[in-house]
Motif scaffolding. Structure first.
Motif, mmCIF file in Angstrom:
data_model
loop_
_atom_site.group_PDB
_atom_site.id
_atom_site.type_symbol
_atom_site.label_atom_id
_atom_site.label_comp_id
_atom_site.label_asym_id
_atom_site.label_seq_id
_atom_site.Cartn_x
_atom_site.Cartn_y
_atom_site.Cartn_z
ATOM 1 N N ASN A 192 0.802 -1.225 0.000
ATOM 2 C CA ASN A 192 0.000 0.000 0.000
ATOM 3 C C ASN A 192 0.832 1.271 0.000
ATOM 4 O O ASN A 192 0.367 2.299 0.460
ATOM 5 C CB ASN A 192 -0.976 0.001 1.184
ATOM 6 C CG ASN A 192 -1.952 -1.136 1.099
ATOM 7 O OD1 ASN A 192 -2.415 -1.486 0.015
ATOM 8 N ND2 ASN A 192 -2.257 -1.736 2.229
ATOM 9 N N ARG A 193 2.050 1.211 -0.488
ATOM 10 C CA ARG A 193 2.879 2.417 -0.578
ATOM 11 C C ARG A 193 3.003 2.898 -2.018
ATOM 12 O O ARG A 193 3.197 4.073 -2.255
ATOM 13 C CB ARG A 193 4.274 2.149 -0.007
ATOM 14 C CG ARG A 193 4.263 1.953 1.483
ATOM 15 C CD ARG A 193 5.649 1.706 1.993
ATOM 16 N NE ARG A 193 5.584 0.457 2.737
ATOM 17 C CZ ARG A 193 6.597 -0.279 3.066
ATOM 18 N NH1 ARG A 193 7.798 0.058 2.715
ATOM 19 N NH2 ARG A 193 6.434 -1.382 3.745
ATOM 20 N N TRP A 194 2.944 1.953 -2.968
ATOM 21 C CA TRP A 194 3.153 2.289 -4.373
ATOM 22 C C TRP A 194 2.052 1.716 -5.258
ATOM 23 O O TRP A 194 2.199 1.661 -6.461
ATOM 24 C CB TRP A 194 4.502 1.752 -4.846
ATOM 25 C CG TRP A 194 5.660 2.406 -4.173
ATOM 26 C CD1 TRP A 194 6.261 2.005 -3.026
ATOM 27 C CD2 TRP A 194 6.340 3.588 -4.585
ATOM 28 N NE1 TRP A 194 7.290 2.860 -2.713
ATOM 29 C CE2 TRP A 194 7.356 3.844 -3.656
ATOM 30 C CE3 TRP A 194 6.186 4.458 -5.664
ATOM 31 C CZ2 TRP A 194 8.227 4.919 -3.756
ATOM 32 C CZ3 TRP A 194 7.060 5.526 -5.769
ATOM 33 C CH2 TRP A 194 8.056 5.754 -4.825
ATOM 34 N N GLY A 195 0.985 1.258 -4.664
ATOM 35 C CA GLY A 195 -0.085 0.662 -5.442
ATOM 36 C C GLY A 195 -0.546 -0.634 -4.810
ATOM 37 O O GLY A 195 -0.201 -0.964 -3.675
ATOM 38 N N ALA A 196 -1.301 -1.389 -5.563
ATOM 39 C CA ALA A 196 -1.962 -2.579 -5.023
ATOM 40 C C ALA A 196 -1.025 -3.772 -4.824
ATOM 41 O O ALA A 196 -1.294 -4.636 -4.010
ATOM 42 C CB ALA A 196 -3.105 -2.987 -5.943
ATOM 43 N N VAL A 197 0.057 -3.842 -5.579
ATOM 44 C CA VAL A 197 0.938 -5.003 -5.505
ATOM 45 C C VAL A 197 1.919 -4.824 -4.344
ATOM 46 O O VAL A 197 2.728 -3.896 -4.351
ATOM 47 C CB VAL A 197 1.715 -5.203 -6.826
ATOM 48 C CG1 VAL A 197 2.648 -6.400 -6.726
ATOM 49 C CG2 VAL A 197 0.750 -5.369 -7.988
ATOM 50 N N PRO A 198 1.864 -5.704 -3.340
ATOM 51 C CA PRO A 198 2.787 -5.577 -2.217
ATOM 52 C C PRO A 198 4.181 -6.063 -2.581
ATOM 53 O O PRO A 198 4.352 -6.908 -3.462
ATOM 54 C CB PRO A 198 2.168 -6.481 -1.152
ATOM 55 C CG PRO A 198 1.433 -7.517 -1.923
ATOM 56 C CD PRO A 198 0.935 -6.815 -3.171
ATOM 57 N N MET A 199 5.172 -5.535 -1.884
ATOM 58 C CA MET A 199 6.535 -6.018 -2.056
ATOM 59 C C MET A 199 6.729 -7.189 -1.103
ATOM 60 O O MET A 199 6.528 -7.043 0.102
ATOM 61 C CB MET A 199 7.555 -4.937 -1.737
ATOM 62 C CG MET A 199 8.961 -5.482 -1.815
ATOM 63 S SD MET A 199 10.174 -4.227 -2.005
ATOM 64 C CE MET A 199 11.604 -5.134 -1.425
ATOM 65 N N PRO A 200 7.126 -8.343 -1.640
ATOM 66 C CA PRO A 200 7.364 -9.474 -0.746
ATOM 67 C C PRO A 200 8.637 -9.265 0.071
ATOM 68 O O PRO A 200 9.568 -8.583 -0.366
ATOM 69 C CB PRO A 200 7.515 -10.664 -1.702
ATOM 70 C CG PRO A 200 7.908 -10.070 -3.003
ATOM 71 C CD PRO A 200 7.313 -8.690 -3.040
ATOM 72 N N ALA A 201 8.669 -9.840 1.245
ATOM 73 C CA ALA A 201 9.864 -9.783 2.084
ATOM 74 C C ALA A 201 11.021 -10.470 1.365
ATOM 75 O O ALA A 201 10.818 -11.425 0.609
ATOM 76 C CB ALA A 201 9.591 -10.469 3.416
ATOM 77 N N GLN A 202 12.215 -9.977 1.608
ATOM 78 C CA GLN A 202 13.424 -10.529 1.009
ATOM 79 C C GLN A 202 14.395 -10.940 2.127
ATOM 80 O O GLN A 202 15.452 -10.336 2.307
ATOM 81 C CB GLN A 202 14.079 -9.499 0.079
ATOM 82 C CG GLN A 202 13.172 -8.969 -1.016
ATOM 83 C CD GLN A 202 12.723 -10.054 -1.970
ATOM 84 O OE1 GLN A 202 13.518 -10.855 -2.436
ATOM 85 N NE2 GLN A 202 11.432 -10.089 -2.265
#
Length: 104
Positions: free
Chosen positions: A66-76
Motif C-alpha cells: 500500500n505504498r506504491w499501489g496494489a501489488v505488495p513487495m514481498p519480504a526478502q
C-alpha cells in the motif's frame, strides 16, 4: 560488502550487482515502473529524508504494501542487513539532484 569508502563508480556497480543478484530487477528497473516502482522514483521520494536509508533497508528485508499501489513487495529475508543497507544507499544515490538536499 561495505560500500562506505568505495568510489562512486564502484558503489554504483556494487549496488546494481546486488540488485541483480537478489532478483530485485525482476520487479524494478532503474528508470521505469515494472511491477514495482522504478528505483529512481523511490530515490526521489525519499531523498534527503532523515532515516531514509534505514527505512528502505527494512522495507527490502520485511516487504510491505500500500505504498506504491496494489501489488505488495514481498519480504526478502535472504538479503542480509548489510546488503539491504548497501542496496538502500545505492537506491538513494539515484535521486535527481533537485531532490537531494543542498549543501549549506
Amino acid at each position: 560488502m561495505a560500500m562506505f569508502g568505495a568510489s562512486p563508480a564502484n558503489a554504483q556497480a556494487i549496488g546494481l550487482g546486488l540488485a541483480q543478484a537478489n532478483s530485485c530487477v525482476a520487479c524494478h528497473t532503474i528508470e521505469k515502473k515494472r511491477v514495482g516502482p522504478a528505483f529512481k522514483a523511490i530515490a526521489d521520494r525519499f531523498a534527503g529524508k532523515p532515516g531514509a536509508q534505514d527505512y528502505l533497508a527494512q522495507s527490502i528485508r520485511s516487504g510491505g504494501g500500500n505504498r506504491w499501489g496494489a501489488v505488495p513487495m514481498p519480504a526478502q529475508p535472504q538479503v542480509t542487513e548489510e546488503e539491504a543497507q548497501a542496496l538502500a544507499a545505492w537506491i538513494l544515490s539515484l535521486a535527481d539532484n533537485e531532490s537531494k538536499p543542498s549543501s549549506p
